[in-house]
Design a protein around this motif. Structure first.
Motif, mmCIF file in Angstrom:
data_model
loop_
_atom_site.group_PDB
_atom_site.id
_atom_site.type_symbol
_atom_site.label_atom_id
_atom_site.label_comp_id
_atom_site.label_asym_id
_atom_site.label_seq_id
_atom_site.Cartn_x
_atom_site.Cartn_y
_atom_site.Cartn_z
ATOM 1 N N ARG A 24 0.815 -1.214 0.000
ATOM 2 C CA ARG A 24 0.000 0.000 0.000
ATOM 3 C C ARG A 24 0.850 1.266 0.000
ATOM 4 O O ARG A 24 2.027 1.244 0.390
ATOM 5 C CB ARG A 24 -0.917 0.041 1.220
ATOM 6 C CG ARG A 24 -0.216 0.173 2.582
ATOM 7 C CD ARG A 24 -0.210 1.578 3.132
ATOM 8 N NE ARG A 24 0.591 1.696 4.347
ATOM 9 C CZ ARG A 24 1.879 1.979 4.363
ATOM 10 N NH1 ARG A 24 2.536 2.166 3.244
ATOM 11 N NH2 ARG A 24 2.550 2.080 5.514
ATOM 12 N N GLU A 30 -1.229 10.229 8.394
ATOM 13 C CA GLU A 30 -0.028 9.530 8.854
ATOM 14 C C GLU A 30 0.104 9.637 10.365
ATOM 15 O O GLU A 30 -0.085 10.715 10.934
ATOM 16 C CB GLU A 30 1.185 10.142 8.162
ATOM 17 C CG GLU A 30 2.221 9.138 7.770
ATOM 18 C CD GLU A 30 1.728 8.147 6.729
ATOM 19 O OE1 GLU A 30 1.270 7.055 7.119
ATOM 20 O OE2 GLU A 30 1.790 8.474 5.531
ATOM 21 N N HIS A 31 0.413 8.510 10.980
ATOM 22 C CA HIS A 31 0.526 8.428 12.441
ATOM 23 C C HIS A 31 -0.792 8.844 13.107
ATOM 24 O O HIS A 31 -0.795 9.488 14.145
ATOM 25 C CB HIS A 31 1.709 9.266 12.955
ATOM 26 C CG HIS A 31 3.025 8.625 12.634
ATOM 27 N ND1 HIS A 31 3.593 7.663 13.425
ATOM 28 C CD2 HIS A 31 3.856 8.789 11.578
ATOM 29 C CE1 HIS A 31 4.744 7.262 12.881
ATOM 30 N NE2 HIS A 31 4.915 7.929 11.762
ATOM 31 N N CYS A 164 2.513 -1.749 15.293
ATOM 32 C CA CYS A 164 1.862 -0.975 14.233
ATOM 33 C C CYS A 164 0.361 -0.813 14.503
ATOM 34 O O CYS A 164 -0.221 -1.532 15.311
ATOM 35 C CB CYS A 164 2.042 -1.680 12.898
ATOM 36 S SG CYS A 164 1.233 -3.282 12.845
ATOM 37 N N GLY A 332 3.970 6.526 5.115
ATOM 38 C CA GLY A 332 4.366 5.429 6.007
ATOM 39 C C GLY A 332 4.910 5.953 7.331
ATOM 40 O O GLY A 332 4.654 7.094 7.721
#
Ligand code: GLA
Length: 381
Positions: A24, A30-31, A164, A332
């Motif tokens: 992906r 993000e985060h 994660c 990411g």
């Protein structure tokens, strides 16, 4: 991939069934997933492949094409493997499935991944989801799809040991071609939003910095801890379950009482969630002209407030835009990894050349540049 390899390794390839799950790229958000917020990733046409067939030898026999290694184990020795880290994802998924459904029969498996590892494209989530979905389908375990994503995340958290969020496993499970997936990571509700960039004359380009800063794993868990710390302080005053619950007023309050850097971390999460929803809304309403600003603001927030970018990522975003990209930002976990770029097709070759040259001039090594298509989520092949 050479399917006849299966035959060479396991004598014949009869009765194997094959599955694949995609990597992906996260467009924005993000985060935010481990703060129960919003994310907007797309699944890409690079896959992890998992072939399996039940055997009658009372042990699992697993071959990895990437590592050219055969590994055998049974239920008594499913333990974390330091020497062969690649087996841990599979063992983690088996462990989580056993917790839900009891022991499954042993099988032979052939694994092959084409998603670059360590580039921030979620090769490990694709691996876990391909295995979880494959086992579920092959043995008809009737685990529903959301649980496939969740158990794959648990495999990563509990067995592999990486803390994660749910984004990567969720998009590997539910992704759809030409579509971005708006995921509410609290409720796990999701919405498919058309994202046909080729029709817009754009290409999806990922640039891998080729650096993984030593702080990466540690940095990620530090950010999680900081979030928890901030939440603990805020909960002494506010009735909230996660940072996602902050509203304008409670957010303003948080900025008055939190010490630095917790204040900045919370500011990132709060504003990033807003940006995801605004981005998704504009995408739905064909307001593409607004998207670059959200992506740049996201990048700058990750740089200045959340502090997960690095010199290489910042340089790539700056140059991408200078050389004519429509939009660019890191994607990411950060601390290295990749940027995502939307690049006009008419300039792409020249753009890639310029990026390569200037990056190499500056850092002394080449970035890896991938032009990607979107794809569907996990399925049998
Ligand atoms: C990694 C994690 C995701 C998410 C991102 C940051 O990719 O696996 O769960 O937290 O970082 O958005």
């Amino acid at each position: 991939m050479d399917f006849d390899r299966i035959e060479k390794i396991f004598e014949d390839k009869k009765n194997f069934r094959g599955f694949r799950a995609p990597g992906r790229v996260n467009l924005i958000g993000e985060h935010t997933d481990y703060h129960q917020g919003f994310v907007l990733p797309v699944s890409i046409s690079k896959f992890f492949y998992f072939f399996l067939r039940k055997n009658n030898v009372n042990k699992f026999r697993v071959y990895s094409e990437n590592f050219d290694e055969l590994y055998e184990f049974d239920y008594l020795n499913i333990t974390f493997n330091k020497e062969k880290p690649w087996v841990n994802y599979l063992q983690g998924v088996i462990t989580e499935i056993v917790k839900l459904k009891g022991e499954i029969p042993c099988f032979d498996a052939y694994l092959f991944g084409e998603i670059p590892m360590g580039a921030g494209l979620s090769s490990s989530a694709a691996y876990e989801v391909a295995v979880a979905y494959g086992i579920n389908t092959y043995f008809d375990l009737k685990i529903e799809k959301k649980e496939i994503a969740k158990l794959s995340q648990r495999a990563e958290n509990n067995f592999v040991g990486a803390p994660c969020g749910i984004m990567d496993q969720f998009i590997a499970t539910f992704g759809k071609e030409k579509t971005a997936l708006l995921i509410d990571t609290l409720t796990l509700d999701y919405e498919n939003i058309p994202f046909d960039i080729n029709k817009r004359g754009l290409s999806l380009v990922v640039i891998d910095t080729k650096v993984k800063h030593s702080i990466a794993g540690e940095g990620y868990s530090t950010r999680r801890r900081e979030g928890e710390e901030a939440l603990k302080i805020l909960r002494q005053h506010l009735n909230i379950n996660s940072l996602r619950d902050l509203q304008d007023e409670t957010f303003n309050f948080s900025q008055k009482i939190l010490p630095s850097p917790l204040r900045e971390r919370v500011a990132h999460v709060f504003n990033e969630n807003k940006r995801v929803l605004a981005f998704a809304n504009d995408l739905k309403n064909d307001q593409w002209q607004n998207l670059p600003k959200y992506m740049l603001d996201s990048h700058l927030s990750l740089k200045n407030l959340y502090e997960v970018t690095c010199e290489e990522l910042d340089f790539l975003v700056e140059k991408a835009l200078e050389y004519g990209a429509f939009a660019s930002r890191m994607t990411g976990g950060g601390f290295g990894g990749s940027t995502v770029n939307l690049v006009p097709q008419e300039i792409i070759d020249r753009w890639i050349e310029k990026i390569k040259t200037s990056y190499e001039d500056k850092f002394g090594f080449k970035p890896e540049i991938l032009v990607l298509e979107t794809s569907d989520g996990v399925r049998e092949i």
